[in-house]
Each structure stands twice: as structure tokens, then as C-alpha cells.
Design a protein around this motif. Structure first.
Motif, PDB file in Angstrom:
ATOM      1  N   TRP A  79      -3.222 -11.314   8.688  1.00 56.22           N
ATOM      2  CA  TRP A  79      -3.032 -10.453   9.850  1.00 56.22           C
ATOM      3  C   TRP A  79      -3.822 -11.021  11.032  1.00 56.22           C
ATOM      4  CZ3 TRP A  79      -4.319  -5.634   6.422  1.00 56.22           C
ATOM      5  CH2 TRP A  79      -3.170  -5.236   5.739  1.00 56.22           C
TER       6      TRP A  79
ATOM      7  N   GLU B 122      -2.255  -5.061  13.039  1.00 55.28           N
ATOM      8  CA  GLU B 122      -1.272  -5.312  11.981  1.00 55.28           C
ATOM      9  C   GLU B 122      -1.600  -4.512  10.720  1.00 55.28           C
ATOM     10  OE1 GLU B 122      -0.280  -9.444  11.446  1.00 55.28           O
ATOM     11  OE2 GLU B 122      -0.259  -9.785  13.606  1.00 55.28           O
TER      12      GLU B 122
ATOM     13  N   GLU C 190      -0.192  -1.154  11.405  1.00 52.24           N
ATOM     14  CA  GLU C 190       1.272  -1.169  11.172  1.00 52.24           C
ATOM     15  C   GLU C 190       1.589  -1.054   9.685  1.00 52.24           C
ATOM     16  OE1 GLU C 190       3.624  -4.445  12.746  1.00 52.24           O
ATOM     17  OE2 GLU C 190       2.408  -4.365  14.567  1.00 52.24           O
ATOM     18  N   ALA C 191       0.828  -1.798   8.883  1.00 51.42           N
ATOM     19  CA  ALA C 191       1.068  -1.761   7.431  1.00 51.42           C
ATOM     20  C   ALA C 191       0.781  -0.363   6.881  1.00 51.42           C
ATOM     21  CB  ALA C 191       0.201  -2.806   6.731  1.00 51.42           C
TER      22      ALA C 191
ATOM     23  N   ALA D  53       3.548   2.046   7.846  1.00 50.77           N
ATOM     24  CA  ALA D  53       4.773   1.814   7.060  1.00 50.77           C
ATOM     25  C   ALA D  53       4.617   2.338   5.635  1.00 50.77           C
ATOM     26  CB  ALA D  53       5.110   0.320   7.035  1.00 50.77           C
ATOM     27  N   LEU D  54       3.457   2.123   5.048  1.00 51.22           N
ATOM     28  CA  LEU D  54       3.232   2.557   3.663  1.00 51.22           C
ATOM     29  C   LEU D  54       3.284   4.075   3.529  1.00 51.22           C
ATOM     30  CD1 LEU D  54       0.347   0.095   2.759  1.00 51.22           C
ATOM     31  CD2 LEU D  54       2.492   0.299   1.509  1.00 51.22           C
TER      32      LEU D  54
ATOM     33  N   HIS E  44       4.982   6.182   5.455  1.00 49.52           N
ATOM     34  CA  HIS E  44       6.203   6.809   5.968  1.00 49.52           C
ATOM     35  C   HIS E  44       7.276   6.920   4.876  1.00 49.52           C
ATOM     36  CE1 HIS E  44       8.979   8.178   8.993  1.00 49.52           C
ATOM     37  NE2 HIS E  44       9.865   7.297   8.557  1.00 49.52           N
TER      38      HIS E  44
ATOM     39  N   ALA F 250      -3.250   1.907  -1.975  1.00 51.39           N
ATOM     40  CA  ALA F 250      -2.308   0.782  -2.018  1.00 51.39           C
ATOM     41  C   ALA F 250      -3.114  -0.506  -2.065  1.00 51.39           C
ATOM     42  CB  ALA F 250      -1.385   0.794  -0.813  1.00 51.39           C
ATOM     43  N   MET F 251      -2.622  -1.457  -2.840  1.00 47.90           N
ATOM     44  CA  MET F 251      -3.323  -2.732  -2.972  1.00 47.90           C
ATOM     45  C   MET F 251      -2.347  -3.856  -2.689  1.00 47.90           C
ATOM     46  SD  MET F 251      -4.042  -5.301  -5.613  1.00 47.90           S
ATOM     47  CE  MET F 251      -3.813  -4.525  -7.178  1.00 47.90           C
ATOM     48  N   LEU F 252      -2.723  -4.691  -1.738  1.00 47.66           N
ATOM     49  CA  LEU F 252      -1.848  -5.791  -1.327  1.00 47.66           C
ATOM     50  C   LEU F 252      -2.444  -7.091  -1.842  1.00 47.66           C
ATOM     51  CD1 LEU F 252      -0.746  -5.902   2.391  1.00 47.66           C
ATOM     52  CD2 LEU F 252      -0.767  -7.900   0.966  1.00 47.66           C
TER      53      LEU F 252
END
Lengths: 267, 124
Positions: free
Chosen positions: B42, B47, B50-51, B54-55, B57, B66-68
Motif C-alpha cells: 500500500w 489504501e 479503502e481495504a 471494502a471488507l 461492506h 481479517a488477515m491479509l
């Protein structure tokens, strides 16, 4: 009507979802999509090959045998494919593959001919074995895979490596934003549309690298989105244990996971 | 100390941590940050916002965490009632499992700043 508009219509058969969609095309022909309990059994269109010809070609079943089975099906009202399996001409797996291919190619022929009207004709189920029927999500994904020159069953097999048969999910093509495979575990049409939009939005916002993933977990379960080349996968698990298994499976398989990808045709 | 100074210290004190941010409000907005999110690919914390948006919504199942994961980094996004804590871990030395455990500890500590950050709207 385009492919997705037609499927949106097919997704709403009156309960219990057993009957036939009579599909009228602009070229003056008609087609049919048979459904049982909301699942697709079979489709046909004048322009598509006959299923019996396809079975003869694929599996070498003699024309005489096919004709004899067709005659006895007319008398008994049994489905043609199931009767071929019963009398040992083909296996259930071969029937499923041939039915799916025939159904999807017929639907694509219908769309190509220009679908303008779909009428629902309810009837009693013909007794299709559930394993020979496919969900609408699987059907539309298989149609897209065929358009892209991919083998739908191969795509589903790759997807199921991640899903383990216990989670609903799908494989998407990031560039075209279309589904290429859907899970054997039932995935409804509305779910498929909303999950597809959400997964692609998350994938883009998170900027997933190839073989990267993002997983969510909560009290009710979780989900995982992974990326591999141009493919984006999504799986959803209900329950904490199922989510843990799903995440372990995907994270372990992803480094070496393989799946065919659409190849861009030169303009 | 401001929330940002707290997060800078927390980031430095957490092994492999590259950055921590607090997001609050509706719509979500960055209110404090320490370190940088570049390890996650990012360019800026915008950013990460933004992530997170999105997660949250209309996901198939609502998740508190959440784990990226990429080969280079692990990002933890933890949702709390007051907002979201984002922890970016560099995976240079740490294993993913260890990095996740450390990220969770850091997120827990950073979350204590969330109510104040949310109340002040991020003002130092």
C-alpha cells in the motif's frame, strides 16, 4: 437477452422449481431448460447437437442401443441418461459430464440465437438423480468457462481442492469479472451475484498479490479470498471450526495450487 | 503523548511490525498511525482505509478480524465497536504464525487508544 439476464430469469422458477423453461429465440426456434427443485437437469436447442449423438460420439455407445433405450424411455417415462446408466452403457460420471456439456452448449446456442422470452411450464419431476443435476451458479459458470475455452469440470475440481466439499464458493476471472466455477455445495443465484461483486471489490482494494489471500473470521464462521494469476477464489465457511479448516486448507494448498486460466485471444 | 506517538512506540516495540493505524467514524477515516503500510504493497494508509471499507461492506459473513497474507507481509484488520485497528507486519524474519500472534497483541494494545481517538476525531 444476454447470458446473465437469461439466468436471472431462470433463477426464479415458481416453487417447487420443477418444470421446464420454454425459451423462444429470435430465429423462430424454441429451446427448453428442464429443472428439478431449482436445479438444472438438461437443456436443449434445435441448433445444438443431440445428447444421444454426443453420448454415441464420446463413449462409443452403439446407435442401436441408444435407439432401444429411447424407445423404452418413451414407454416408461424414465429419463434417457439415467436409463443408459441403469443398463450399463455408460457410468453415472460419464452421464454427468455429457449432460453438463450438452446443457451448457445448448444454453449458449440459445443465447447466440437471441433469447426474447422464457415461459415456465410446471410439471412432475422426471426423477433426475441429484448428482446429475447442477445448480444455476454451476451452469452459468460452466457456460462462461466454455466461452473462455476452459474445461468446466477441471475448473470445479481445482476449486474443490480449496473447498474440500464442505464450503460454498466460486472461482472468478478478475479481468472479465465473470464466474468460471461454482462449488458443488449449493450456492444460490442471488448469493453468487452478491458474493462475486463483494469478492472482486475486496480483492481490488486489498491489492492481493498472486498466491496471496485475505481471510476473515467471526463468531458465525468466515470467508477467504485468494488470488492466483488472473483467478480470484472465494469460499465461505459457516461455523468457527469450518472456517479454521478452510483457512488451513487454502493457505496450505495455495503455494502450489494449479488451475487453468483463460488465455487472452489476440485482437 | 498523542495517539500517533503511542502507535509509533508500539510499532517499534513490536517485532516485525511495519505500521499500525487506527480508523474510526462513518465513513471510516484514518485518525492515527505509526510506521508505514508499504510492506503490504500500500502506498499510503488511505489504501488501508479503502481495504477496510471494502471488507466491511456487505460481506457473506460479518467478521471481527481479517488477515491479509502475501509472501512479504501479513496485515491484521481488527474491528472494534469504536473502529478498526490495522497492523502491518513484515514477514522478513518472522513466520506467519508468530507474526499473527504479535499483530494480535499489538492490535489489542492499539485498540485502547481507539475510544479517545474516536472521541477526538483523531486530533492530537
Amino acid at each position: 437477452m444476454g447470458l446473465f439476464t437469461m439466468f436471472a430469469k431462470l433463477a426464479e422458477p415458481p416453487p417447487p422449481g420443477t418444470g421446464a423453461w420454454r425459451i423462444h429465440t429470435s430465429d423462430g426456434h424454441e429451446g427448453v431448460v428442464l429443472m428439478e427443485a431449482g436445479r438444472v437437469c438438461w437443456a436443449n436447442h434445435d441448433a445444438a447437437n443431440r445428447l444421444s449423438d454426443e453420448i454415441e460420439r464420446r463413449y462409443g455407445v452403439s446407435h442401436a442401443t441408444i435407439e432401444q433405450v429411447i424407445r423404452s424411455c418413451r414407454e416408461s417415462g424414465k429419463p434417457f441418461g439415467a436409463s443408459l446408466v441403469e443398463e450399463g452403457s455408460i457410468t453415472a460420471k460419464q452421464l454427468t459430464a455429457a449432460l453438463r456439456d450438452h446443457t451448457c452448449r445448448s444454453i449458449l446456442a440459445l443465447v447466440k440465437a437471441g433469447v426474447y422470452q422464457c415461459d415456465w411450464v410446471p410439471h412432475q419431476g422426471a426423477g433426475y438423480a441429484p448428482e446429475t443435476t447442477i445448480s444455476l451458479a454451476q451452469t452459468v459458470s460452466s457456460c462462461v468457462a466454455l466461452i473462455k475455452g476452459l474445461a468446466p469440470e477441471e475448473m470445479e475440481r481445482s476449486l474443490e481442492v480449496m473447498l474440500g466439499g464442505e464450503a460454498p464458493g466460486m472461482l472468478l476471472h478478475a479481468d472479465s469479472r465473470l464466474p468460471l466455477a461454482s462449488s458443488q455445495k449449493m450456492l444460490g443465484w442471488t448469493e453468487m451475484r452478491s458474493w462475486l461483486t463483494w469478492a472482486l471489490r475486496v480483492e481490488a482494494a486489498c491489492k492481493l498479490s498472486s498466491r496471496g489471500f485475505v481471510a476473515g473470521r467471526g463468531a458465525a464462521g468466515g470467508w477467504i479470498i485468494w488470488r492466483c494469476g488472473a483467478l480470484v477464489g472465494l469460499a465461505v465457511a459457516h461455523g468457527e471450526d469450518a472456517q479454521r479448516r478452510l483457512q488451513l486448507r487454502v493457505s496450505a494448498a495455495l503455494p502450489t495450487w494449479t488451475c487453468p486460466e483463460p488465455v487472452d485471444k489476440p485482437a | 503523548m498523542t495517539a500517533t506517538q503511542d502507535l509509533d512506540s508500539l510499532c517499534r516495540a513490536t517485532p516485525s511490525c511495519a505500521g499500525i493505524a487506527l480508523l474510526t467514524g462513518e465513513p471510516l477515516a484514518l485518525v492515527a498511525q505509526g510506521g508505514a503500510p508499504t510492506a503490504a504493497g500500500w502506498a499510503s494508509w488511505a489504501e488501508a482505509v479503502e481495504a477496510a471499507v471494502a471488507l466491511r461492506h456487505e460481506p457473506p459473513i460479518a467478521c471481527s478480524e481479517a488477515m491479509l497474507r502475501s509472501s512479504q507481509a501479513l496485515v491484521l484488520l481488527e474491528s472494534r465497536p469504536e473502529g478498526v485497528v490495522v497492523v502491518v507486519m513484515s514477514l522478513g524474519k518472522a513466520t506467519a504464525g508468530l507474526a499473527l500472534a504479535q499483530a494480535r497483541v499489538a492490535a489489542g494494545k492499539a485498540a485502547s487508544s481507539l475510544p479517545a481517538a474516536a472521541a477526538s476525531g483523531g486530533a492530537p
